[in-house]
Design an enzyme around this catalytic site. Structure first.
Site, mmCIF file in Angstrom:
data_model
loop_
_atom_site.group_PDB
_atom_site.id
_atom_site.type_symbol
_atom_site.label_atom_id
_atom_site.label_comp_id
_atom_site.label_asym_id
_atom_site.label_seq_id
_atom_site.Cartn_x
_atom_site.Cartn_y
_atom_site.Cartn_z
ATOM 1 N N CYS A 262 0.848 -1.196 0.000
ATOM 2 C CA CYS A 262 0.000 0.000 0.000
ATOM 3 C C CYS A 262 0.883 1.245 0.000
ATOM 4 C CB CYS A 262 -0.905 -0.010 1.226
ATOM 5 S SG CYS A 262 -1.934 1.467 1.384
ATOM 6 N N CYS B 213 0.437 3.078 3.588
ATOM 7 C CA CYS B 213 0.914 2.591 4.888
ATOM 8 C C CYS B 213 1.914 1.444 4.806
ATOM 9 C CB CYS B 213 -0.272 2.167 5.739
ATOM 10 S SG CYS B 213 -1.103 0.679 5.136
ATOM 11 N N CYS C 152 -7.339 -1.306 1.642
ATOM 12 C CA CYS C 152 -6.214 -1.755 2.463
ATOM 13 C C CYS C 152 -6.726 -2.013 3.881
ATOM 14 C CB CYS C 152 -5.124 -0.682 2.488
ATOM 15 S SG CYS C 152 -3.775 -1.042 3.640
ATOM 16 N N CYS D 157 -4.951 0.766 6.509
ATOM 17 C CA CYS D 157 -5.278 2.200 6.511
ATOM 18 C C CYS D 157 -6.634 2.528 5.876
ATOM 19 C CB CYS D 157 -4.174 3.007 5.831
ATOM 20 S SG CYS D 157 -4.077 2.814 4.034
ATOM 21 N N CYS E 5 -8.383 -5.815 -9.664
ATOM 22 C CA CYS E 5 -7.999 -4.760 -10.594
ATOM 23 C C CYS E 5 -7.628 -3.527 -9.769
ATOM 24 C CB CYS E 5 -9.184 -4.491 -11.530
ATOM 25 S SG CYS E 5 -8.802 -3.421 -12.902
#
Length: 164
Positions: A79, A82, A127, A130, A150
């Site tokens: 991510c 984070c 995510c 976060c 995707c």
């Protein structure tokens, strides 16, 4: 139904989605009880305008615009908000849609929720650490899962090395 027709329809819908973005914008990523929490100003300062738009405002990048489409080394996609490990390079495949695609996330890496924006129902991928908007998951992917995660390339960063 022919998969090349599905891809053309998807790309056409994506083009319409980008054109109508200001009017039909999805809800921003939820601000629920995530381990990593920041104010919008803190996120904007950390991420910059383009990544903030995607991760915190549920935006989408133009198809074919991400350098991660051509990333084929061993490693882990994390991510951009984070550093949560999200996808192993071993699960990446070329979906022909213009966005980095994966058939499986890493264990406990993501959450999903229903997204009813843009006049359709899709499954949004967030995510787990976060709550940042990563993209959407569809049921037209390859074996073994049949899923296509995707993802927006700007929502992630690549860490070369042993795949997670």
């Amino acid at each position: 139904m022919n998969s090349s027709i599905d891809r053309r329809a998807l790309l056409g819908a994506a083009g319409l989605g980008v054109a109508g973005w200001a009017v039909l914008r999805p809800a921003p990523a939820m601000a629920g009880p995530f381990p990593v929490q920041k104010t919008p100003a803190q996120w904007r300062a950390q991420l910059g305008a383009a990544r903030f738009e995607i991760l915190r405002q549920a935006g989408t990048e133009s198809p074919g615009s991400s350098p991660l489409n051509n990333e084929h080394r061993r490693g882990t996609f994390v991510c951009a908000g984070c550093n949560q490990p999200l996808f192993s390079s071993a699960t990446k495949f070329d979906s022909g849609t213009g966005w980095p695609s994966f058939f499986r996330p890493l264990p406990n890496a993501v959450l999903t929720r229903t997204d009813r924006s843009l006049g359709m129902s899709r499954t949004e991928v967030l995510c787990r650490r976060c709550g940042g908007h990563l993209g959407h998951v569809f049921d037209d992917g390859p074996k073994p899962t049949g899923l296509r995660y995707c993802m927006n390339g700007l929502a992630m960063q690549f860490r070369a090395g042993a795949a997670a």
